[in-house]
Design an enzyme around this catalytic site. Structure first.
Site, mmCIF file in Angstrom:
data_model
loop_
_atom_site.group_PDB
_atom_site.id
_atom_site.type_symbol
_atom_site.label_atom_id
_atom_site.label_comp_id
_atom_site.label_asym_id
_atom_site.label_seq_id
_atom_site.Cartn_x
_atom_site.Cartn_y
_atom_site.Cartn_z
ATOM 1 N N HIS A 161 -7.879 -3.987 -7.250
ATOM 2 C CA HIS A 161 -7.614 -3.302 -5.975
ATOM 3 C C HIS A 161 -8.833 -3.395 -5.061
ATOM 4 C CE1 HIS A 161 -4.892 -0.658 -3.776
ATOM 5 N NE2 HIS A 161 -5.907 0.105 -3.454
ATOM 6 N N ARG A 201 0.791 -1.229 0.000
ATOM 7 C CA ARG A 201 0.000 0.000 0.000
ATOM 8 C C ARG A 201 0.826 1.284 0.000
ATOM 9 N NH1 ARG A 201 -5.221 -0.480 4.047
ATOM 10 N NH2 ARG A 201 -5.890 -2.587 3.507
ATOM 11 N N TYR A 253 -18.958 12.805 -12.063
ATOM 12 C CA TYR A 253 -18.963 14.012 -12.889
ATOM 13 C C TYR A 253 -17.657 14.207 -13.668
ATOM 14 C CZ TYR A 253 -22.931 15.208 -9.876
ATOM 15 O OH TYR A 253 -24.115 15.196 -9.209
#
Length: 840
Positions: A82, A36, A126
């Site tokens: 992931h 990570r 968006y």
């Protein structure tokens, strides 16, 4: 009493609690460190960034394709690679788009992706994204199992790369920040050109002294600019992998009109802030300190930033020393902050703190391995293909015997065995021969097979040379680095001051030192810049020559000091005349989208009334055999740093290619554009971002649009381009030129009407729009046949279906978009203009 359940069966292992806790915690810590928080030293990416880029590559979101919703990308990343929170993935994606977070953004974005004021980005439903050119070319262009290792994803349903085949040290280019368990990393971003210079120096001398490396890479280069004060922190960070670098904002002292009175006052104007400083939060902090009385001498504070850049004005009270206020701001606010550098990365799966030289050496080692694997794979493919082509050529040379075997064989298996025994073919060669279509028997197909065999042999020889000689491999590595530097390198943004006390020198001194340092950076960049043309051992050109290109596709090479004989009237005429030398190179682009080099010294010398040499005869044999038509040609400039190549096809597709792609052409040529069926290259020219593209259609429509990353991004050689104009039925492109906004154009119709107009009078449009009707016609019998640049002292040549007429540009009047213009030539009945050629 209830009977106790026996929940334990089998062997019981007694373990101390602290031992189990230690083991479990270490496993968790290593999972966080490797999976990570820390980047890999090879491609400079954390797993989440690597998975985002690979998922977008799999989705085909290349720079020449439309943007796609970020929600689609995040969904793919979560579902395939992931298995964590969607917000974590989206946050990582957003950061790769932000130009104030990444020195070289890896993704392109469309929509609200936040700001330096720490405004949050819009929701992923968006915003839209796609790969940036630098990540597509320098990180994903070589992806495949042949170059890097692939591993199974979390549920073994997909394969993902364990590392991307990065061609640049992205860990140092964009930097990286991450907090793991018991350790953290914080690598600052750097300038691409400086890193490439450092890498090349290390290739040439692996034992390069630290001081020499520090000259080539003087310090970090933050995306938000700023000033680094003192070099001790840089030296410590680069030598040990850990250090503190002091960064200050860029300020200047101005005299402005006071906001609360008529008197002019001095003001501190902040135009750049240190990296990762929130502008809105910093302004709020300054206002809070003023209200608390901890900072004195400030009369007003306002943010005048706009889309052109940052500008925070701190208006001072009268008779206040600006340097005193500046010192207070440095001490009490983030206008001066320390960047704690910790260059920690994963090396062979283990976290290691590395010096600058070790980081660069690790990348070079990885890049060498990647190139070796790639060239080995290409060699195997080329040898496999050449083996098949060799079998086909052998069968064609013994065609009668092969046909006799096939005619008399009862089945395919018998034919295969007979061919193997008689001609010693392999199984794969026999299969290729048996599946060979009849068209392969034609002479043209035989020539194509022979050409392919020759090209494969040359490629195999080149690959064997690269793999057999490490020195040659490193030369290829350096060539790739220089090409990427020319394409994506830019000027340094962060100034570096060796002196620690900059504020005492006054605002003028700050500006002068910054300008001087920036000039030094540019000067050193120019000094170390890679030449655009390949370095050869040929002697310097001894003779200047004049090249004349004719309307019928001939080229004449004339001595500059000799007599230039004119062509016979009505036979042919020169459309372009250029002064060059015998060491220069001519680039010829065919309608199939391939570019070929021609040395000027190889063009035959012309004397007397000779028409010259047809341009197609200067092409390699393979291009001549394919009967390719020449679309355009130009002399290759010495410098291609700021040049681009704009290509337009007959179906209205356009693309912008970095001119460095044609800097080192081989005789085999390279493909510049991927064409759709029935499409071909119509126009191509070198240009720069200060110019604009003007397109004209036969219907009289004209489109003018700017050359920039938003309208026309730089694409790779395999891209198809984007649709510049939608052509109506029976309409075609009749002109495409690149001009500056202060120049003029000339439009000519088939019936001899013409008008001049300034480029600035044309409406700027977006690519793909309909454009503006700039010329009217007499019914359907007339149409636009040409558009050329209209230089005042030049002339244009009108080619009709019967004759050639020359007209001075100065004689053509200026008109607006309405009307037909003036008739500049009287045509005979049924005579029409078919072409317009600009001269001079």
């Amino acid at each position: 009493m209830a009977k106790q359940l026996n929940l334990i069966s089998g062997q019981v292992i007694t373990t101390a609690l602290h031992t189990e806790m230690q083991r479990s915690y270490l496993e968790y810590a290593m999972s966080v460190i490797v999976g990570r928080a820390l980047p890999d030293v090879r491609d400079g990416l954390k797993p989440v960034h690597r998975r985002i880029l690979y998922a977008m590559h799999e989705l085909g979101l290349t720079p020449d394709r439309p943007y796609r919703k970020c929600a689609r990308v995040v969904g793919d990343v979560l579902g395939k690679y992931h298995p964590h929170g969607d917000q974590a993935v989206y946050d990582a994606l957003v950061r790769m788009v932000q130009d104030f977070s990444c020195r070289y953004p890896l993704l392109g974005g469309h929509g609200n992706f936040g700001s330096v004021d720490d405004d949050p980005p819009a929701a992923m439903r968006y915003t839209e994204t796609r790969l940036a050119p630098i990540s597509h070319e320098a990180m994903l262009s070589e992806i495949g199992e042949a170059t890097v290792d692939f591993i199974s994803n979390f549920d073994n349903s997909q394969q993902e790369p364990s590392v991307l085949p990065a061609q640049l040290p992205f860990l140092l280019l964009n930097g990286c920040a991450g907090i793991a368990v018991g350790m953290a990393t914080n690598v600052p971003p750097h300038n691409l050109g400086e890193l490439v210079d450092g890498l090349i120096a290390l290739i040439d001398n692996p034992e390069l002294p630290f001081e020499k490396l520090l000259e080539l890479i003087p310090g970090p280069d933050f995306p938000t600019g700023g000033e680094i004060v003192g070099i001790e922190g840089i030296r410590e960070a680069y030598s040990t992998g850990k250090g503190s670098i002091t960064v200050r904002g860029v300020v200047k002292i101005e005299e402005i009109q006071g906001s609360r009175g008529r008197h002019r006052r001095q003001a501190i104007v902040v135009t750049e802030l240190p990296f990762q400083v929130n502008k809105a939060g910093w302004i709020e902090k300054v206002a809070e300190l003023v209200n608390q009385g901890r900072v004195e001498g400030i009369a007003d504070l306002r943010d005048e930033s706009d889309r052109d850049g940052m500008r925070v004005v701190i208006e001072l009270k009268r008779e206040v020393n600006p340097q005193d206020v500046l010192e207070q701001l440095y001490k009490q606010t983030a206008l001066s902050s320390n960047f704690g550098t910790i260059m920690l990365a994963l090396v062979d799966g283990q976290p290691r703190q590395l010096s600058l030289q070790q980081l660069l050496q690790q990348f070079l080692s990885f890049r060498e391995q990647t190139l070796t694997r790639q060239y080995t794979h290409e060699l195997e493919q080329a040898e496999r293909r050449r083996h098949l082509v060799e079998g086909l050529l052998t069968s064609l040379s013994q065609l009668d015997a092969v046909i006799d075997i096939l005619r008399n064989a009862p089945d395919g298996s018998t034919a295969k065995v007979t061919l193997q025994s008689r001609f010693n073919f392999s199984d794969r060669q026999c299969d290729a021969i048996l599946s060979m279509p009849l068209r392969r028997l034609t002479g043209l197909e035989r020539q194509q097979l022979q050409t392919e065999f020759d090209e494969l042999s040359a490629k195999i020889e080149e690959l064997q040379r690269l793999l057999g000689d490490r020195h040659e491999l490193l030369k290829a590595l350096k060539k790739d680095l220089r090409a990427l530097k020319r394409k994506y390198g830019d000027a340094r943004r962060t100034r570096i001051h060796k002196a620690a006390k900059v504020a005492e020198q006054g605002s003028k001194g700050v500006e002068e030192q910054g300008s001087k340092r920036a000039e030094e950076q540019r000067s050193r960049g120019a000094k170390n810049a890679t030449p655009q043309l390949p370095i050869t051992n040929d002697p310097l050109p001894e003779e200047e020559v004049v090249l004349e290109f004719t309307q019928k596709g001939y080229v004449r090479r004339l001595s500059k000091n000799g007599k230039s004989t004119a062509l016979k009237a009505g036979d042919d005429f020169a459309v372009k005349t250029q002064v060059s030398n015998t060491g220069a190179e001519l680039v010829i682009i065919t309608d199939s989208g391939k570019a070929y080099p021609v040395k000027v010294k190889d063009i035959p010398q012309t004397s007397g009334q000779s028409r010259g040499t047809p341009l197609p005869l200067l092409l390699p044999n393979g291009a001549q055999a394919a009967n390719e038509t020449i679309a355009t040609y130009f002399l290759l400039p010495e410098k291609l740093d700021n040049a681009d190549l704009v290509i337009l096809t007959s179906q209205g597709r356009i693309k912008r290619l970095a001119a460095t792609e044609i800097a080192s052409l081989s005789a085999r040529g390279i493909t510049l554009i991927k064409l759709k069926d029935n499409d071909k290259v119509s126009y191509a020219s070198l240009t720069n971002q200060r110019q604009e593209v003007i397109l004209a259609t036969s219907g009289g429509r004209v489109l003018r649009f700017q050359i920039n990353e938003q309208q026309l991004p730089i694409m790779g050689r395999t891209a198809q381009g984007i649709q510049a104009v939608r052509l109506r039925s029976q309409e075609k492109l009749v002109g495409a030129i690149t001009l500056s906004p202060n120049e003029n154009i000339l439009l000519v119709s088939s019936l001899g009407y013409a008008k001049r107009m300034p480029v600035s009078a044309l409406r700027l449009v977006n690519i793909g729009e309909i454009g503006t009707q700039m010329m009217q016609f007499i019914g359907r019998i007339d149409n636009l046949v040409g558009m050329v640049a209209a230089k005042e002292s030049a002339e244009v040549t009108l080619v009709t279906d019967r004759r050639v007429v020359r007209v001075g540009v100065k004689s053509v009047q200026f008109y607006g978009k309405d009307g037909m213009g003036d008739r500049i030539v009287q045509l005979n009945a049924d005579e029409k203009i078919i072409n317009v050629v600009g001269n001079g």
